[in-house]
Design an enzyme around this catalytic site. Structure first.
Site: not given
Length: 278
Positions: A157, A170
């Site tokens: 990501s 994350y």
């Protein structure tokens, strides 16, 4: 064969057809789009996830686009559980020589600044993103080496590259994923196994659909994306398919952004979902 091929595994233009590929988190979003691309190009695809109803519906949809001998099957598995990973990799190998794996399973958690984030939640999100990728890599490597080479693609990501305040583990989990991929590419290049990662930006998946289009959060994505729009899962699948194919035979250890240019600016503003710092 070209002279430069002497240190590379022999390949054909079509290595996907007739090979098997594991796609984790393949029931929705990017994972489902990757599985559909692979099945449409002749691969025997195994998708896995934790929810049977989601996987079954995805497999039915993907089977409609399968072509050239391509197929899809599903298996219920938690990719943070090593026994589950061993089993699903074995099931993938039953479908044919293992060309590769798309390690797409991942996810975030509750929004909070680090001073207020539960330690257990930080560890859980690290495991979902980094540990799951490592386990899939660990157990598909022998299968790809046995085949004579292969391609492992991890879905990261832009949060692994630019700051995403209040996203907890994350971003760190995706950064760990990327370093794992780079090290694996260095370690296993001589076996003909290639390892790369892809960094999507805002993609119109089921999870991201919950962000209201008239909200400040959505606006923070758009104003920081030079192309001024969101991407589709298929935009990521096209790159993943290329990285699994023989056309990318000279590419390994790389991380590619598929983000409309978002990584050129700054991350989104989710402060509305986070408790006050003090």
């Amino acid at each position: 064969m070209r002279a430069s091929d002497k240190n590379l595994p022999e390949t054909t233009d079509d290595v996907i057809s007739g090979s098997s590929v594991l796609v984790t988190g393949g029931g929705t979003g990017i994972g489902k789009a990757c599985a559909a691309w692979l099945a449409a190009n002749g691969a025997a695809v195994t998708i896995c996830g934790r929810t049977e109803a989601t996987l079954s519906a995805a497999a039915e949809e993907i089977s409609k686009v399968a072509a050239g001998g391509g197929s899809v099957r599903y298996s219920i598995a938690d990719t943070t559980n090593e026994d589950d990973v061993i089993r699903v990799v074995s099931e993938t190998a039953e479908q044919g020589p293992v060309l590769g794996c798309v390690a797409n399973a991942g996810g975030g958690g509750g929004m909070a600044p680090y001073g207020k984030l539960e330690t257990s939640e930080f560890i859980r999100v690290l495991h979902v993103n980094a540990l799951s990728t490592f386990l899939c890599l660990k157990h598909t490597l022998p299968r790809m080496i046995e085949r004579g080479g292969g391609s492992f693609v991890a879905i990261s990501s832009i949060a692994g590259q630019i700051t995403h305040p209040f996203f907890g583990a994350y971003g760190p989990g995706k950064a760990a994923l990327e370093e794992t991929i780079r090290n694996a590419a260095d370690e296993y290049g001589s076996t003909g196994v290639r390892c790369n990662a892809v960094r999507p930006g805002f993609i119109s998946t089921e999870i991201m659909s919950h962000i209201p289009r008239d909200s400040s959060i959505y606006e923070s994505y758009i104003v920081n994306t030079p192309l001024g729009c969101v991407g589709d899962p298929e935009d990521v699948a096209e790159l993943v398919g290329f990285l699994l194919s023989a056309k990318s035979r000279w590419i390994t250890g790389q991380v590619f952004n598929v983000d409309g240019g978002h990584s050129l600016r700054r991350g989104p503003d989710f402060s509305a979902f986070a408790p006050p710092l003090l």
